[in-house]
Design a protein around this motif. Structure first.
Motif, mmCIF file in Angstrom:
data_model
loop_
_atom_site.group_PDB
_atom_site.id
_atom_site.type_symbol
_atom_site.label_atom_id
_atom_site.label_comp_id
_atom_site.label_asym_id
_atom_site.label_seq_id
_atom_site.Cartn_x
_atom_site.Cartn_y
_atom_site.Cartn_z
ATOM 1 N N LYS A 113 6.055 -26.345 27.273
ATOM 2 C CA LYS A 113 5.253 -25.760 26.197
ATOM 3 C C LYS A 113 4.011 -26.615 25.950
ATOM 4 C CE LYS A 113 5.503 -24.994 21.285
ATOM 5 N NZ LYS A 113 6.355 -24.943 20.140
ATOM 6 N N TYR A 114 4.145 -27.921 26.041
ATOM 7 C CA TYR A 114 3.019 -28.817 25.787
ATOM 8 C C TYR A 114 1.938 -28.674 26.861
ATOM 9 C CZ TYR A 114 6.289 -30.776 22.467
ATOM 10 O OH TYR A 114 7.179 -30.936 21.442
ATOM 11 N N ILE A 115 2.360 -28.555 28.094
ATOM 12 C CA ILE A 115 1.400 -28.369 29.186
ATOM 13 C C ILE A 115 0.716 -27.015 29.045
ATOM 14 C CG2 ILE A 115 1.151 -28.066 31.677
ATOM 15 C CD1 ILE A 115 3.431 -30.132 31.980
ATOM 16 N N ALA A 116 1.498 -25.975 28.786
ATOM 17 C CA ALA A 116 0.927 -24.638 28.624
ATOM 18 C C ALA A 116 -0.080 -24.607 27.480
ATOM 19 C CB ALA A 116 2.028 -23.614 28.395
ATOM 20 N N THR A 117 0.232 -25.257 26.394
ATOM 21 C CA THR A 117 -0.681 -25.295 25.249
ATOM 22 C C THR A 117 -1.987 -25.986 25.629
ATOM 23 O OG1 THR A 117 1.161 -25.285 23.695
ATOM 24 C CG2 THR A 117 -0.951 -26.079 22.856
ATOM 25 N N ALA A 118 -1.896 -27.104 26.341
ATOM 26 C CA ALA A 118 -3.100 -27.817 26.770
ATOM 27 C C ALA A 118 -3.936 -26.962 27.718
ATOM 28 C CB ALA A 118 -2.716 -29.138 27.432
ATOM 29 N N VAL A 119 -3.278 -26.288 28.644
ATOM 30 C CA VAL A 119 -3.977 -25.409 29.592
ATOM 31 C C VAL A 119 -4.713 -24.305 28.841
ATOM 32 C CG1 VAL A 119 -3.593 -23.651 31.371
ATOM 33 C CG2 VAL A 119 -2.481 -25.875 31.563
ATOM 34 N N LEU A 120 -4.023 -23.671 27.917
ATOM 35 C CA LEU A 120 -4.621 -22.553 27.192
ATOM 36 C C LEU A 120 -5.750 -23.002 26.272
ATOM 37 C CD1 LEU A 120 -1.272 -20.712 26.586
ATOM 38 C CD2 LEU A 120 -3.154 -19.901 28.008
ATOM 39 N N ARG A 121 -5.618 -24.154 25.679
ATOM 40 C CA ARG A 121 -6.720 -24.683 24.850
ATOM 41 C C ARG A 121 -7.929 -25.023 25.717
ATOM 42 N NH1 ARG A 121 -2.936 -27.833 20.891
ATOM 43 N NH2 ARG A 121 -2.742 -26.237 19.301
ATOM 44 N N GLY A 122 -7.686 -25.607 26.872
ATOM 45 C CA GLY A 122 -8.785 -25.907 27.789
ATOM 46 C C GLY A 122 -9.490 -24.644 28.249
ATOM 47 N N THR A 123 -8.711 -23.618 28.541
ATOM 48 C CA THR A 123 -9.294 -22.340 28.951
ATOM 49 C C THR A 123 -10.169 -21.771 27.843
ATOM 50 O OG1 THR A 123 -7.499 -21.837 30.466
ATOM 51 C CG2 THR A 123 -8.768 -19.973 29.647
ATOM 52 N N GLN A 124 -9.694 -21.831 26.609
ATOM 53 C CA GLN A 124 -10.490 -21.327 25.490
ATOM 54 C C GLN A 124 -11.826 -22.080 25.393
ATOM 55 O OE1 GLN A 124 -9.953 -18.663 23.826
ATOM 56 N NE2 GLN A 124 -7.820 -18.266 24.340
ATOM 57 N N ASN A 125 -11.817 -23.372 25.633
ATOM 58 C CA ASN A 125 -13.056 -24.158 25.592
ATOM 59 C C ASN A 125 -14.027 -23.734 26.685
ATOM 60 O OD1 ASN A 125 -12.186 -25.652 23.385
ATOM 61 N ND2 ASN A 125 -11.376 -27.309 24.637
ATOM 62 N N ALA B 283 -11.942 -11.766 31.363
ATOM 63 C CA ALA B 283 -11.302 -13.089 31.412
ATOM 64 C C ALA B 283 -10.738 -13.460 30.044
ATOM 65 C CB ALA B 283 -12.302 -14.138 31.887
ATOM 66 N N LYS B 284 -11.498 -13.182 28.996
ATOM 67 C CA LYS B 284 -11.009 -13.468 27.640
ATOM 68 C C LYS B 284 -9.753 -12.667 27.336
ATOM 69 C CE LYS B 284 -15.548 -14.312 25.625
ATOM 70 N NZ LYS B 284 -16.524 -13.771 24.657
ATOM 71 N N SER B 285 -9.703 -11.435 27.808
ATOM 72 C CA SER B 285 -8.544 -10.588 27.531
ATOM 73 C C SER B 285 -7.270 -11.116 28.190
ATOM 74 C CB SER B 285 -8.806 -9.146 27.967
ATOM 75 O OG SER B 285 -8.687 -9.004 29.374
ATOM 76 N N ALA C 159 -4.421 -17.999 32.497
ATOM 77 C CA ALA C 159 -5.443 -18.919 31.998
ATOM 78 C C ALA C 159 -6.231 -19.531 33.153
ATOM 79 C CB ALA C 159 -4.801 -20.009 31.149
ATOM 80 N N GLY C 160 -5.550 -19.816 34.248
ATOM 81 C CA GLY C 160 -6.243 -20.349 35.425
ATOM 82 C C GLY C 160 -7.252 -19.374 35.977
ATOM 83 N N VAL C 161 -6.876 -18.106 36.061
ATOM 84 C CA VAL C 161 -7.795 -17.067 36.546
ATOM 85 C C VAL C 161 -8.974 -16.936 35.581
ATOM 86 C CG1 VAL C 161 -8.058 -14.598 37.007
ATOM 87 C CG2 VAL C 161 -6.042 -15.824 37.844
ATOM 88 N N ALA C 162 -8.692 -16.905 34.292
ATOM 89 C CA ALA C 162 -9.758 -16.790 33.292
ATOM 90 C C ALA C 162 -10.723 -17.973 33.391
ATOM 91 C CB ALA C 162 -9.158 -16.701 31.893
ATOM 92 N N THR C 163 -10.176 -19.161 33.607
ATOM 93 C CA THR C 163 -11.014 -20.355 33.739
ATOM 94 C C THR C 163 -11.902 -20.259 34.976
ATOM 95 O OG1 THR C 163 -9.382 -21.705 32.601
ATOM 96 C CG2 THR C 163 -10.979 -22.870 33.966
ATOM 97 N N MET C 164 -11.338 -19.798 36.087
ATOM 98 C CA MET C 164 -12.147 -19.665 37.308
ATOM 99 C C MET C 164 -13.271 -18.652 37.115
ATOM 100 S SD MET C 164 -9.463 -20.052 40.486
ATOM 101 C CE MET C 164 -8.373 -18.728 39.985
ATOM 102 N N PHE C 165 -12.988 -17.536 36.461
ATOM 103 C CA PHE C 165 -14.032 -16.545 36.178
ATOM 104 C C PHE C 165 -15.138 -17.177 35.337
ATOM 105 C CE2 PHE C 165 -11.881 -12.104 36.575
ATOM 106 C CZ PHE C 165 -11.340 -12.451 37.795
#
Length: 115
Positions: A3-15, A70-72, A94-100
Motif C-alpha cells: 500500500k505504501y509503494i502504491a501510494t507513493a507511485v500514485l502521488r508521483g503520477t499526480q505530480n 491519462a488523468k482518467s 499510473a505507470g501508463v499515465a506517467t508515460m503519457f
C-alpha cells in the motif's frame, strides 16, 4: 503490492500529470489547440501514446485529449487508510499515465526548443 509503494507511485503520477497539464495549457493558450507537432526525424507524432491507444496525436488539442485520458486512468486511486488491497492494477495504470504525461511534456519542450 505494498500500500505504501502504491501510494507513493500514485502521488508521483499526480505530480507529473499536474506538470504536464500546466505546460500544455500554456502552450495551447499561446499557440492554439490546432498547433501541429511531431517529433523530428520520426514518422510518428507521439509514438508511445500511438502504441498504447492507436490514436495519432498531431495537435496540441489532441495532446489535451490524451492527457485527459491519462488523468482518467488514475482518478481517485489513492489508497484509503483503512483498506489494504493489492494495488498492482492501479500502479500499472499510473505507470501508463506517467508515460503519457512525460511524452507530452517532452513534446511541449520540443515546441519551445527546450528539449
Amino acid at each position: 503490492m505494498s500500500k505504501y509503494i502504491a501510494t507513493a507511485v500514485l502521488r508521483g503520477t499526480q505530480n507529473i500529470l499536474k506538470d504536464a497539464d500546466i505546460l500544455l495549457k500554456k502552450a495551447i493558450a499561446e499557440k492554439g489547440p490546432n498547433y501541429r507537432f511531431d517529433f523530428p526525424d520520426t514518422a510518428f507524432a507521439l509514438p508511445l501514446i500511438l502504441c498504447f491507444t492507436g490514436k495519432r496525436i498531431e495537435t496540441l488539442g489532441q495532446m489535451q485529449e490524451a492527457l485527459d485520458y491519462a488523468k482518467s486512468l488514475v482518478i481517485n486511486y489513492l489508497p484509503s487508510e483503512k483498506i489494504w488491497l493489492p494495488f498492482l492494477g492501479e500502479a500499472l495504470d499510473a505507470g501508463v499515465a506517467t508515460m503519457f504525461a512525460e511524452e507530452i511534456i517532452e513534446a511541449v519542450r520540443y515546441i519551445y526548443g527546450t528539449e
